[in-house]
Design a protein around this motif. Structure first.
Motif, PDB file in Angstrom:
ATOM      1  N   GLU A 279      88.418  36.761  55.203  1.00  0.00           N
ATOM      2  CA  GLU A 279      87.267  37.150  56.011  1.00  0.00           C
ATOM      3  C   GLU A 279      87.059  38.659  55.972  1.00  0.00           C
ATOM      4  OE1 GLU A 279      85.586  36.757  60.609  1.00  0.00           O
ATOM      5  OE2 GLU A 279      87.434  35.726  60.006  1.00  0.00           O
ATOM      6  N   THR A 280      88.161  39.396  56.037  1.00  0.00           N
ATOM      7  CA  THR A 280      88.069  40.857  55.959  1.00  0.00           C
ATOM      8  C   THR A 280      87.535  41.291  54.602  1.00  0.00           C
ATOM      9  OG1 THR A 280      89.953  41.051  57.460  1.00  0.00           O
ATOM     10  CG2 THR A 280      89.352  43.015  56.195  1.00  0.00           C
ATOM     11  N   LEU A 281      87.984  40.625  53.553  1.00  0.00           N
ATOM     12  CA  LEU A 281      87.503  40.955  52.210  1.00  0.00           C
ATOM     13  C   LEU A 281      85.999  40.732  52.100  1.00  0.00           C
ATOM     14  CD1 LEU A 281      90.363  39.355  50.092  1.00  0.00           C
ATOM     15  CD2 LEU A 281      89.912  41.804  50.341  1.00  0.00           C
ATOM     16  N   ASP A 282      85.513  39.622  52.678  1.00  0.00           N
ATOM     17  CA  ASP A 282      84.078  39.350  52.652  1.00  0.00           C
ATOM     18  C   ASP A 282      83.300  40.432  53.409  1.00  0.00           C
ATOM     19  OD1 ASP A 282      84.478  37.058  51.182  1.00  0.00           O
ATOM     20  OD2 ASP A 282      84.438  35.714  52.922  1.00  0.00           O
ATOM     21  N   GLU A 283      83.819  40.829  54.562  1.00  0.00           N
ATOM     22  CA  GLU A 283      83.148  41.851  55.367  1.00  0.00           C
ATOM     23  C   GLU A 283      83.170  43.201  54.639  1.00  0.00           C
ATOM     24  OE1 GLU A 283      85.295  41.723  58.984  1.00  0.00           O
ATOM     25  OE2 GLU A 283      84.272  39.916  59.746  1.00  0.00           O
ATOM     26  N   TYR A 284      84.282  43.473  53.968  1.00  0.00           N
ATOM     27  CA  TYR A 284      84.385  44.721  53.201  1.00  0.00           C
ATOM     28  C   TYR A 284      83.357  44.735  52.068  1.00  0.00           C
ATOM     29  CZ  TYR A 284      86.263  48.018  49.753  1.00  0.00           C
ATOM     30  OH  TYR A 284      86.410  49.028  48.819  1.00  0.00           O
ATOM     31  N   ALA A 285      83.228  43.602  51.363  1.00  0.00           N
ATOM     32  CA  ALA A 285      82.253  43.518  50.278  1.00  0.00           C
ATOM     33  C   ALA A 285      80.848  43.767  50.807  1.00  0.00           C
ATOM     34  CB  ALA A 285      82.335  42.150  49.601  1.00  0.00           C
ATOM     35  N   ASP A 286      80.532  43.189  51.973  1.00  0.00           N
ATOM     36  CA  ASP A 286      79.198  43.372  52.565  1.00  0.00           C
ATOM     37  C   ASP A 286      78.948  44.825  52.955  1.00  0.00           C
ATOM     38  OD1 ASP A 286      78.687  40.694  52.277  1.00  0.00           O
ATOM     39  OD2 ASP A 286      79.255  40.172  54.334  1.00  0.00           O
ATOM     40  N   SER A 287      80.024  45.546  53.225  1.00  0.00           N
ATOM     41  CA  SER A 287      79.872  46.930  53.693  1.00  0.00           C
ATOM     42  C   SER A 287      79.616  47.921  52.566  1.00  0.00           C
ATOM     43  CB  SER A 287      81.138  47.372  54.444  1.00  0.00           C
ATOM     44  OG  SER A 287      82.209  47.643  53.537  1.00  0.00           O
ATOM     45  N   LEU A 288      79.900  47.519  51.354  1.00  0.00           N
ATOM     46  CA  LEU A 288      79.797  48.453  50.240  1.00  0.00           C
ATOM     47  C   LEU A 288      78.338  48.784  49.947  1.00  0.00           C
ATOM     48  CD1 LEU A 288      82.538  46.993  47.902  1.00  0.00           C
ATOM     49  CD2 LEU A 288      82.689  49.024  49.343  1.00  0.00           C
ATOM     50  N   ASP A 289      78.103  50.009  49.577  1.00  0.00           N
ATOM     51  CA  ASP A 289      76.747  50.505  49.327  1.00  0.00           C
ATOM     52  C   ASP A 289      76.105  49.731  48.188  1.00  0.00           C
ATOM     53  OD1 ASP A 289      74.463  51.972  48.766  1.00  0.00           O
ATOM     54  OD2 ASP A 289      75.430  53.891  49.149  1.00  0.00           O
ATOM     55  N   GLU A 290      74.884  49.262  48.417  1.00  0.00           N
ATOM     56  CA  GLU A 290      74.189  48.494  47.384  1.00  0.00           C
ATOM     57  C   GLU A 290      73.969  49.292  46.107  1.00  0.00           C
ATOM     58  OE1 GLU A 290      70.603  46.846  48.852  1.00  0.00           O
ATOM     59  OE2 GLU A 290      71.583  45.493  50.275  1.00  0.00           O
ATOM     60  N   THR A 291      73.998  50.613  46.201  1.00  0.00           N
ATOM     61  CA  THR A 291      73.804  51.425  44.994  1.00  0.00           C
ATOM     62  C   THR A 291      74.982  51.290  44.041  1.00  0.00           C
ATOM     63  OG1 THR A 291      74.782  53.386  46.036  1.00  0.00           O
ATOM     64  CG2 THR A 291      72.392  53.090  46.252  1.00  0.00           C
ATOM     65  N   GLY A 292      76.096  50.747  44.537  1.00  0.00           N
ATOM     66  CA  GLY A 292      77.271  50.579  43.685  1.00  0.00           C
ATOM     67  C   GLY A 292      77.329  49.248  42.975  1.00  0.00           C
ATOM     68  N   VAL A 293      76.287  48.421  43.140  1.00  0.00           N
ATOM     69  CA  VAL A 293      76.275  47.098  42.515  1.00  0.00           C
ATOM     70  C   VAL A 293      75.978  47.217  41.025  1.00  0.00           C
ATOM     71  CG1 VAL A 293      75.098  44.873  42.429  1.00  0.00           C
ATOM     72  CG2 VAL A 293      75.613  45.927  44.637  1.00  0.00           C
ATOM     73  N   THR A 294      76.773  46.536  40.219  1.00  0.00           N
ATOM     74  CA  THR A 294      76.526  46.432  38.777  1.00  0.00           C
ATOM     75  C   THR A 294      75.828  45.114  38.507  1.00  0.00           C
ATOM     76  OG1 THR A 294      78.496  47.739  38.230  1.00  0.00           O
ATOM     77  CG2 THR A 294      77.583  46.325  36.493  1.00  0.00           C
ATOM     78  N   ALA A 295      74.607  45.177  38.005  1.00  0.00           N
ATOM     79  CA  ALA A 295      73.832  43.963  37.758  1.00  0.00           C
ATOM     80  C   ALA A 295      74.513  43.096  36.712  1.00  0.00           C
ATOM     81  CB  ALA A 295      72.416  44.326  37.307  1.00  0.00           C
ATOM     82  N   TRP A 296      74.409  41.805  36.897  1.00  0.00           N
ATOM     83  CA  TRP A 296      74.972  40.819  35.966  1.00  0.00           C
ATOM     84  C   TRP A 296      73.884  39.830  35.571  1.00  0.00           C
ATOM     85  CZ3 TRP A 296      75.213  35.650  35.407  1.00  0.00           C
ATOM     86  CH2 TRP A 296      76.151  35.140  34.486  1.00  0.00           C
ATOM     87  N   PRO A 297      73.821  39.423  34.294  1.00  0.00           N
ATOM     88  CA  PRO A 297      74.708  39.854  33.214  1.00  0.00           C
ATOM     89  C   PRO A 297      74.179  41.108  32.529  1.00  0.00           C
ATOM     90  CG  PRO A 297      73.236  38.148  32.422  1.00  0.00           C
ATOM     91  CD  PRO A 297      72.920  38.321  33.881  1.00  0.00           C
TER      92      PRO A 297
END
Length: 322
Positions: A279-297
């Motif tokens: 649950e903490t991992l999921d919340e941490y992922a949600d907290s990360l800045d969207e600018t850091g997302v690498t588009a896939w594929p």
């Protein structure tokens, strides 16, 4: 006694590829292990030969690459579709068009039955046969749509698979037509509608997966050993799991997918003294800045999303087909 050739070592060689100062040595290591029966997992025999073939192809040695692709087919004839597609593409690039088209044409029915078979049209497009690639994509869409209209699906799973294939074929065709500068047609409009619908359907669900680069993955499990039950035992298995999850989401109509890289220090700062659980991992992922997302594929010839530095088509893309 010479060392066994592990899956991890094959991946490492594939990442280095022709950018290595001595690509010939890498090819010799791969082929030597196959010749001497030193491939740790026999199922990796064909894979090792295809990695060696790719290194040779990147170095411009198409003839020897073709020989290794042909050998990969002979080594694992029960799982030879991808290797045959590679051989077909090499034949086309060698100017042996009749042989190459015959090889790929025999595989063409896979476009109507296997969601990941678009590698066939990729080989065509990369070999200067984009028009044929478009014809095949259009034909496969025609067939599956007609089958969907006139036949009842055997099960809900079969219906979902058909929908996933329609989505994937329409998007690949749409992308290829855009690359060629062609105007929108009926199927392009379908691709746009399907993408818009999938975006709406995913509004309430996760479209981005938390990914740990290799150094961070090792540090994560060392710092919080209890997470061993939440993750695979190796980083290689971790990125394979991510690639397959993204592929499955895409096949089900998912769009705007991506990965966001986690860091151990970032997780520690986020969680403080709280226990680290899923649950903490999921919340941490949600907290990360969207600018850091690498588009896939990424594009087949672009750098892989996992950070290995090698091309996606020779790094994590094949993992979804393993």
């Amino acid at each position: 006694m010479p060392e066994m050739l592990t899956t991890e070592r094959i991946e490492e060689i594939g990442s280095a590829g022709s950018e290595s100062p001595d690509p010939a040595a890498l090819v010799a290591e791969l082929v030597g292990a196959v010749d001497e029966g030193r491939v740790a997992d026999p199922d990796d025999t064909g894979y090792a030969l295809l990695v060696a073939a790719d290194i040779l192809e990147q170095a411009g040695d198409l003839a020897d690459a073709l020989a290794l692709a042909t050998r990969a087919i002979a080594e694992q004839p029960d799982e030879d579709a991808y290797a045959r597609a590679v051989r077909g593409g090499l034949l086309l690039r060698l100017g042996r068009s009749d042989e190459g088209m015959r090889e790929l044409t025999e595989l063409r029915p896979l476009l109507e039955t296997h969601p990941d078979a678009t590698y066939l049209v990729d080989e065509l497009a990369e070999s200067g046969h984009a028009e044929t690639a478009l014809e095949w994509l259009t034909g496969a869409l025609d067939t599956i749509l007609e089958r969907t209209r006139t036949q009842q699906h055997e099960s809900e799973d079969a219906q979902d698979e058909a929908a996933a294939m329609i989505y994937g074929l329409a998007q690949r065709r749409h992308d290829l037509r855009e690359e060629l500068g062609l105007p929108h047609d009926e199927y392009d409009n379908l691709a746009d509608r399907l993408r818009a619908a999938s975006n709406h359907a995913l509004d309430d669900g996760p479209a981005t997966l938390l990914y740990w680069p290799q150094v961070e993955f090792d540090a994560l499990l060392a710092r919080w050993p209890a997470l061993v039950d939440s993750y695979p035992s190796t980083w290689d298995e971790h990125r394979t799991q991510i690639e397959r999850a993204l592929t499955e989401a895409s096949n089900l109509g998912g769009a705007d997918l991506g990965v966001v890289a986690g860091t151990v220090e970032g997780l520690a700062a986020f969680a403080g003294d709280d226990p680290i659980d899923e649950e903490t991992l999921d919340e941490y992922a949600d907290s990360l800045d969207e600018t850091g997302v690498t588009a896939w594929p990424p594009g087949r010839n672009d750098a892989c999303w996992c950070g290995s530095g090698t091309k996606y088509k020779k790094c994590c893309l094949p993992r979804s087909r393993a």
